[in-house]
Scaffold this active site. Structure first.
Site, mmCIF file in Angstrom:
data_model
loop_
_atom_site.group_PDB
_atom_site.id
_atom_site.type_symbol
_atom_site.label_atom_id
_atom_site.label_comp_id
_atom_site.label_asym_id
_atom_site.label_seq_id
_atom_site.Cartn_x
_atom_site.Cartn_y
_atom_site.Cartn_z
ATOM 1 N N LEU A 129 -0.437 -6.099 -2.588
ATOM 2 C CA LEU A 129 0.449 -6.263 -1.430
ATOM 3 C C LEU A 129 1.690 -5.382 -1.575
ATOM 4 O O LEU A 129 2.022 -4.938 -2.677
ATOM 5 C CB LEU A 129 0.842 -7.739 -1.319
ATOM 6 C CG LEU A 129 -0.374 -8.659 -1.120
ATOM 7 C CD1 LEU A 129 -0.060 -10.094 -1.523
ATOM 8 C CD2 LEU A 129 -0.847 -8.582 0.331
ATOM 9 N N PRO A 130 2.414 -5.158 -0.456
ATOM 10 C CA PRO A 130 3.525 -4.196 -0.516
ATOM 11 C C PRO A 130 4.651 -4.591 -1.489
ATOM 12 O O PRO A 130 5.089 -3.766 -2.287
ATOM 13 C CB PRO A 130 4.044 -4.153 0.925
ATOM 14 C CG PRO A 130 2.907 -4.620 1.774
ATOM 15 C CD PRO A 130 2.138 -5.593 0.919
ATOM 16 N N THR A 138 3.169 -4.007 -7.086
ATOM 17 C CA THR A 138 4.350 -3.706 -7.908
ATOM 18 C C THR A 138 5.501 -4.556 -7.393
ATOM 19 O O THR A 138 5.972 -4.352 -6.265
ATOM 20 C CB THR A 138 4.725 -2.209 -7.797
ATOM 21 O OG1 THR A 138 3.629 -1.432 -8.250
ATOM 22 C CG2 THR A 138 5.950 -1.904 -8.654
ATOM 23 N N LYS A 161 5.729 -1.413 -15.966
ATOM 24 C CA LYS A 161 5.708 -0.552 -14.775
ATOM 25 C C LYS A 161 7.134 -0.126 -14.391
ATOM 26 O O LYS A 161 7.402 1.045 -14.106
ATOM 27 C CB LYS A 161 5.029 -1.320 -13.636
ATOM 28 C CG LYS A 161 5.106 -0.684 -12.264
ATOM 29 C CD LYS A 161 4.038 0.352 -12.052
ATOM 30 C CE LYS A 161 4.179 1.003 -10.685
ATOM 31 N NZ LYS A 161 3.375 2.197 -10.557
ATOM 32 N N LYS A 184 11.895 2.312 -4.041
ATOM 33 C CA LYS A 184 11.543 0.886 -4.182
ATOM 34 C C LYS A 184 11.489 0.500 -5.670
ATOM 35 O O LYS A 184 12.058 -0.519 -6.072
ATOM 36 C CB LYS A 184 10.180 0.628 -3.531
ATOM 37 C CG LYS A 184 9.653 -0.790 -3.771
ATOM 38 C CD LYS A 184 8.144 -0.932 -3.551
ATOM 39 C CE LYS A 184 7.654 -2.221 -4.185
ATOM 40 N NZ LYS A 184 6.204 -2.351 -4.229
HETATM 41 P P1 NAD Z 1 0.067 -0.449 1.909
HETATM 42 O O1 NAD Z 1 1.245 -0.767 2.745
HETATM 43 O O2 NAD Z 1 -0.773 0.742 2.233
HETATM 44 O O3 NAD Z 1 -0.935 -1.707 1.858
HETATM 45 C C1 NAD Z 1 -0.520 -3.035 1.812
HETATM 46 C C2 NAD Z 1 -1.512 -3.879 2.597
HETATM 47 O O4 NAD Z 1 -1.128 -5.248 2.488
HETATM 48 C C3 NAD Z 1 -1.553 -3.538 4.089
HETATM 49 O O5 NAD Z 1 -2.888 -3.307 4.503
HETATM 50 C C4 NAD Z 1 -0.959 -4.790 4.752
HETATM 51 O O6 NAD Z 1 -1.523 -5.058 6.038
HETATM 52 C C5 NAD Z 1 -1.336 -5.849 3.754
HETATM 53 N N1 NAD Z 1 -0.516 -7.053 3.863
HETATM 54 C C6 NAD Z 1 0.823 -7.166 4.005
HETATM 55 N N2 NAD Z 1 1.190 -8.460 4.060
HETATM 56 C C7 NAD Z 1 0.048 -9.192 3.952
HETATM 57 C C8 NAD Z 1 -0.228 -10.577 3.948
HETATM 58 N N3 NAD Z 1 0.738 -11.479 4.076
HETATM 59 N N4 NAD Z 1 -1.520 -10.959 3.827
HETATM 60 C C9 NAD Z 1 -2.516 -10.048 3.694
HETATM 61 N N5 NAD Z 1 -2.309 -8.721 3.704
HETATM 62 C C10 NAD Z 1 -1.035 -8.294 3.819
HETATM 63 O O7 NAD Z 1 0.628 -0.346 0.393
HETATM 64 P P2 NAD Z 1 -0.073 0.376 -0.852
HETATM 65 O O8 NAD Z 1 0.317 1.818 -0.897
HETATM 66 O O9 NAD Z 1 -1.509 -0.012 -0.873
HETATM 67 O O10 NAD Z 1 0.702 -0.330 -2.063
HETATM 68 C C11 NAD Z 1 0.388 -1.636 -2.492
HETATM 69 C C12 NAD Z 1 1.161 -1.908 -3.773
HETATM 70 O O11 NAD Z 1 0.799 -0.955 -4.770
HETATM 71 C C13 NAD Z 1 2.689 -1.795 -3.619
HETATM 72 O O12 NAD Z 1 3.296 -2.828 -4.358
HETATM 73 C C14 NAD Z 1 3.006 -0.425 -4.206
HETATM 74 O O13 NAD Z 1 4.325 -0.351 -4.749
HETATM 75 C C15 NAD Z 1 1.968 -0.337 -5.302
HETATM 76 N N6 NAD Z 1 1.615 1.033 -5.691
HETATM 77 C C16 NAD Z 1 1.399 1.987 -4.752
HETATM 78 C C17 NAD Z 1 1.073 3.279 -5.151
HETATM 79 C C18 NAD Z 1 0.825 4.363 -4.121
HETATM 80 O O14 NAD Z 1 0.769 5.531 -4.498
HETATM 81 N N7 NAD Z 1 0.646 4.021 -2.847
HETATM 82 C C19 NAD Z 1 0.945 3.588 -6.510
HETATM 83 C C20 NAD Z 1 1.129 2.580 -7.454
HETATM 84 C C21 NAD Z 1 1.458 1.307 -7.036
#
Ligand code: NAD
Length: 296
Positions: free
Chosen positions: A65-66, A96, A171, A246
């Site tokens: 999740l975000p 994260t 992390k 973030k």
């Molecule tokens: P994203 O925004 O693409 O995906 C998050 C998903 O969660 C979305 O599809 C959203 O609809 C869903 N969501 C939000 N609230 C929800 C809820 N209450 N119930 C169900 N689903 C819900 O984000 P991401 O890029 O996939 O990142 C996810 C996590 O991974 C974050 O914490 C980010 O910091 C971490 N991360 C991201 C990266 C990157 O490069 N994108 C790398 C390492 C870590």
């Protein structure tokens, strides 16, 4: 194995696909109908809420999740996972978030009889698609052993970092250093070039000398120094400056809790914040070098 998966975004989507490819059965939930539909098309079963995932007969539940607010809502909220999940189902949060929230949610899960691990990742969307993520895992050793083969379908480096919350600690510490070191590399490269040196020659000297680091060698922020780096393609793709912002915010919050000074981290956070305000938040974080150079 029957696995529940919540959060099918840029990271969670490809991670869930890799679980399907490894032969697991998936029950999935996301607030986005498009994200859900894409996984259903790939063979997953759709659930109507986190509570419905909890009741689908799954043995393990993974979330991606975000941020912390979403994790709280999904686990602790009304109709959340902990309201319905049967005891002993292993919970793995890969988002994260700050270590304190991770520990709080894990304690709430433990009080319901559910083991929980924090397992944030590095490796970005490319690593998520390729199944080569690094997982930094916090929680009990026995729970880690149970999770390891499942995480292995999504990553190649799975590290037990200690007790609950320590995956997030690892992390946060890594990304604090990364955010700072990228600014250092940008500063040094810009100075050298402004004083008349060729960027590639300078990078070569740094990378065979004591200034060498990942930010100078693998991901040099100066254009055309490293082939295929974000800097060599207009800072597109890669790891967004807003995501670095973030993570530096998480480091700052965690540091406040322990009264631990993160002096360079605070400066770095402010630089990325100013950079984001200028409309650059979607660029790769190595674009921070733009603060040091005139646009050509
Ligand atoms: P994203 O925004 O693409 O995906 C998050 C998903 O969660 C979305 O599809 C959203 O609809 C869903 N969501 C939000 N609230 C929800 C809820 N209450 N119930 C169900 N689903 C819900 O984000 P991401 O890029 O996939 O990142 C996810 C996590 O991974 C974050 O914490 C980010 O910091 C971490 N991360 C991201 C990266 C990157 O490069 N994108 C790398 C390492 C870590």
């Amino acid at each position: 194995m029957h696995i529940g998966f919540l959060g099918l975004g840029n990271m969670g989507g490809p991670m869930a696909r890799n679980l399907l490819k490894a032969g697991h059965q998936l029950s999935v939930f996301d607030l986005s109908p498009a994200a859900l539909a894409s996984l259903v098309e790939a063979g997953a079963q759709q659930a109507a809420s986190p509570a419905a995932v909890a009741q689908a007969g799954v043995e393990v539940i993974i979330s991606m999740l975000p941020a912390a607010a979403h994790v709280r809502q999904v686990y602790l909220g009304e109709d959340g996972l902990l309201s319905r999940v049967p005891a002993n189902v292993l919970l793995i949060d890969c988002s994260t978030i700050d270590p304190m929230t991770a520990r709080e949610v894990a304690a709430a899960a433990a009080s319901k009889g559910n083991p929980m691990l924090d397992a944030p990742v590095s490796g970005g969307t490319g690593g998520a698609a390729a199944g080569t993520l690094t997982f930094m895992v916090g929680g009990k050793e026995a729970d880690f052993r149970q999770a390891e083969p499942i995480l292995a379908a999504m990553g190649k480096n799975i590290v037990h970092c200690g007790d609950s919350g320590n995956g997030q600690v690892a992390k946060v510490a890594n990304n604090l250093l990364l955010g700072i070191s990228m600014i250092g590399a940008a500063e040094a490269m810009s100075l050298g070039v402004a004083l008349g040196m060729d960027a590639k020659v300078l990078a070569g000297v740094i990378n065979s000398s004591s200034g060498r680091c990942w930010s100078s060698e693998i991901y040099n922020p100066f254009p055309e120094v490293v082939e295929n780096s974000p800097a060599s393609r207009g800072y597109s793709g890669g790891f967004g400056a807003d995501l670095m912002l973030k993570d530096l915010g998480l480091a700052s919050e965690a540091a406040k809790q322990t009264r631990q000074p993160i002096i360079l981290g605070a400066v770095a956070q402010q630089l990325y914040q100013a950079f984001s305000l200028q409309g650059n938040g979607a660029l790769d974080f190595s674009a921070i070098i733009k603060l040091y150079r005139q646009e050509h």
